[in-house]
Design a protein around this motif. Structure first.
Motif, PDB file in Angstrom:
ATOM      1  N   HIS A  54       0.789  -1.231   0.000  1.00 50.74           N
ATOM      2  CA  HIS A  54       0.000   0.000   0.000  1.00 50.74           C
ATOM      3  C   HIS A  54       0.818   1.276   0.000  1.00 50.74           C
ATOM      4  N   ALA A  55       1.983   1.280   0.621  1.00 52.53           N
ATOM      5  CA  ALA A  55       2.768   2.510   0.725  1.00 52.53           C
ATOM      6  C   ALA A  55       4.236   2.181   0.889  1.00 52.53           C
ATOM      7  N   ILE A  56       5.104   3.121   0.449  1.00 51.08           N
ATOM      8  CA  ILE A  56       6.547   2.956   0.557  1.00 51.08           C
ATOM      9  C   ILE A  56       7.159   4.289   0.961  1.00 51.08           C
ATOM     10  N   ASN A  57       8.131   4.264   1.862  1.00 53.52           N
ATOM     11  CA  ASN A  57       8.790   5.503   2.254  1.00 53.52           C
ATOM     12  C   ASN A  57      10.118   5.661   1.516  1.00 53.52           C
ATOM     13  N   VAL A  62       8.063  -0.824   3.271  1.00 56.70           N
ATOM     14  CA  VAL A  62       6.723  -0.983   2.700  1.00 56.70           C
ATOM     15  C   VAL A  62       5.755  -1.458   3.769  1.00 56.70           C
ATOM     16  N   VAL A  63       4.525  -0.946   3.728  1.00 57.00           N
ATOM     17  CA  VAL A  63       3.434  -1.514   4.516  1.00 57.00           C
ATOM     18  C   VAL A  63       2.325  -1.963   3.583  1.00 57.00           C
ATOM     19  N   LEU A  81       4.834  -5.094   7.707  1.00 58.90           N
ATOM     20  CA  LEU A  81       5.944  -4.191   7.414  1.00 58.90           C
ATOM     21  C   LEU A  81       7.006  -4.998   6.691  1.00 58.90           C
ATOM     22  N   TYR A  82       7.476  -4.466   5.561  1.00 57.71           N
ATOM     23  CA  TYR A  82       8.579  -5.091   4.834  1.00 57.71           C
ATOM     24  C   TYR A  82       9.782  -4.161   4.930  1.00 57.71           C
ATOM     25  N   SER A  83      10.854  -4.641   5.548  1.00 58.45           N
ATOM     26  CA  SER A  83      12.033  -3.808   5.773  1.00 58.45           C
ATOM     27  C   SER A  83      13.281  -4.688   5.742  1.00 58.45           C
ATOM     28  N   ASN A  84      14.289  -4.236   5.016  1.00 56.76           N
ATOM     29  CA  ASN A  84      15.553  -4.976   4.924  1.00 56.76           C
ATOM     30  C   ASN A  84      15.350  -6.429   4.507  1.00 56.76           C
ATOM     31  N   ILE A 103       3.236   4.804   5.788  1.00 61.86           N
ATOM     32  CA  ILE A 103       4.468   4.798   6.572  1.00 61.86           C
ATOM     33  C   ILE A 103       5.255   6.055   6.218  1.00 61.86           C
ATOM     34  N   ASN A 104       5.805   6.749   7.234  1.00 61.02           N
ATOM     35  CA  ASN A 104       6.608   7.939   6.951  1.00 61.02           C
ATOM     36  C   ASN A 104       8.085   7.586   6.910  1.00 61.02           C
ATOM     37  N   ASP A 105       8.926   8.601   6.717  1.00 62.99           N
ATOM     38  CA  ASP A 105      10.349   8.333   6.548  1.00 62.99           C
ATOM     39  C   ASP A 105      11.046   7.935   7.844  1.00 62.99           C
ATOM     40  N   TYR A 106      10.354   8.060   8.972  1.00 64.81           N
ATOM     41  CA  TYR A 106      10.891   7.609  10.257  1.00 64.81           C
ATOM     42  C   TYR A 106      10.437   6.197  10.597  1.00 64.81           C
TER      43      TYR A 106
END
Length: 358
Positions: A54-57, A62-63, A81-84, A103-106
């Protein structure tokens, strides 16, 4: 390369005149197979068949939402949450459902989650090991509570929609210190806030007294809501806004078709389609690159990239799949969305743009 839809933070008048001239010189905004392609990353699932991004920072996090494997109900969907390179589940409030929507940049995340008692979505903030309710307008006992948070900026301001005390759903802004602000409507019953930027501007859709819904721009500083109109038809909805104030969404034309739009310089411009009769613009980054989805001439739903008056079909996913929709784009040219993979199921994907537009 800086696309023509991006303007400096100062005097925008020259840039906007150039944009208007560019669009007016085009006989039509036609789909064109430019040199831009995708390098895809399939994000997979958490054990089930389905996932959607749905969203990427700007850090590539990604969420979205995914199904889980056994022993969970295959129909139940949970936020992720998709991270690393790792997908982790976003907790619910005790119920059978959660959904990561922004999701924001933080790395701060918002969306919706079901409670154990109500079994319905409510606006929430997700943390790594916790999920907590956002407060919303007061209700009479037993009323209200349903809603979701659709956007979050880098100032930790949040927008979404929730039931108000008369059970209508209204656009909500959780501003400084998460103060709840009901943005109201254009005289109708319903509104929703879909996105915001870092300059106190919110976009979404609100009902008129007639019952039709129009895209809006809300300025938190002036506390004013502006009706953005349509493309000649009855309805419209705004999806996203960048820090230049450029707004994208979907609006009805005079012939009844719904097309993606960009609203800039006080005017709404039709983005066209990939040959079909429908398109929607869902995301825009700081350089003015727009993503969304459109029907093709043969009725398929394909993701698109729109830059400099050109709509590019991003629909090819591997040998047999289809990239169905781009739901967001960051400033590094990474597009998040979902694709039909070769086995026929839907997976969240990241498309990293390659070629002319990088």
């Amino acid at each position: 390369m800086r696309p023509k839809f991006a303007f400096a933070d100062g005097d925008n008048s020259i840039g906007r005149i150039l944009l208007a001239a560019t669009l007016l010189c085009l006989p039509a905004l036609r789909p064109m197979m430019a040199q831009t392609t995708c390098k895809f990353e399939d994000l997979g699932t958490l054990g089930g068949d389905t996932s959607m991004g749905h969203a990427i920072n700007n850090n590539g996090q990604v969420v979205g939402v995914t199904s889980l494997g056994v022993p969970y109900d295959p129909q139940s969907m949970f936020g992720f949450l998709y991270s690393n390179g790792q997908m982790t589940v976003l907790r619910t409030l005790g119920g059978p459902y959660s959904n990561g929507l922004a999701i924001n940049d933080y790395g701060q995340m918002v969306g919706a989650a079901a409670t154990e008692t109500a079994q319905k979505g409510t606006p929430v903030v997700f943390e790594t090991n916790n999920t907590w309710n956002l407060t919303f307008p007061p209700h009479r006992p037993g009323e209200g509570g349903a809603g979701q948070a659709n956007g979050i900026n880098n100032n930790f301001h949040i927008v979404g929609a929730a039931q108000v005390k008369n059970l209508s759903v209204h656009a909500i802004l959780w501003g400084k210190d998460l103060k709840v602000i009901d943005l109201g409507t254009f005289g109708g019953n319903t509104s929703t806030a879909n996105g915001l930027n870092n300059r106190h501007q919110v976009v979404g859709a609100a009902d008129l007294a007639s019952g039709v819904s129009h895209a809006f721009l809300y300025d938190s500083k002036t506390k004013s809501m502006t009706d953005l109109g349509t493309l000649g038809g009855n309805s419209s909805s705004a999806s996203a806004i960048n820090d230049n104030g450029d707004i994208v969404g979907t609006a009805q034309k005079k012939n009844g078709q719904k097309h993606g739009f960009i609203y800039t310089g006080g005017k709404m411009w039709d983005l066209g389609t990939l040959g079909g009769n429908f398109s929607e613009a869902l995301g825009i980054n700081s350089t003015g690159q727009i993503v969304g989805d459109s029907t093709t001439s043969d009725g398929e739903q394909h993701a698109f990239l729109f830059v400099d008056g050109v709509m590019t079909d991003l629909g090819k996913f591997g040998a047999d799949g289809i990239f169905n929709a781009g739901t967001g784009i960051n400033d590094n040219g990474q597009v998040v969305g979902y694709a039909q993979v070769a086995t026929g199921v839907t997976h969240a994907v990241i498309c990293t743009l390659q070629g002319e537009e990088r």
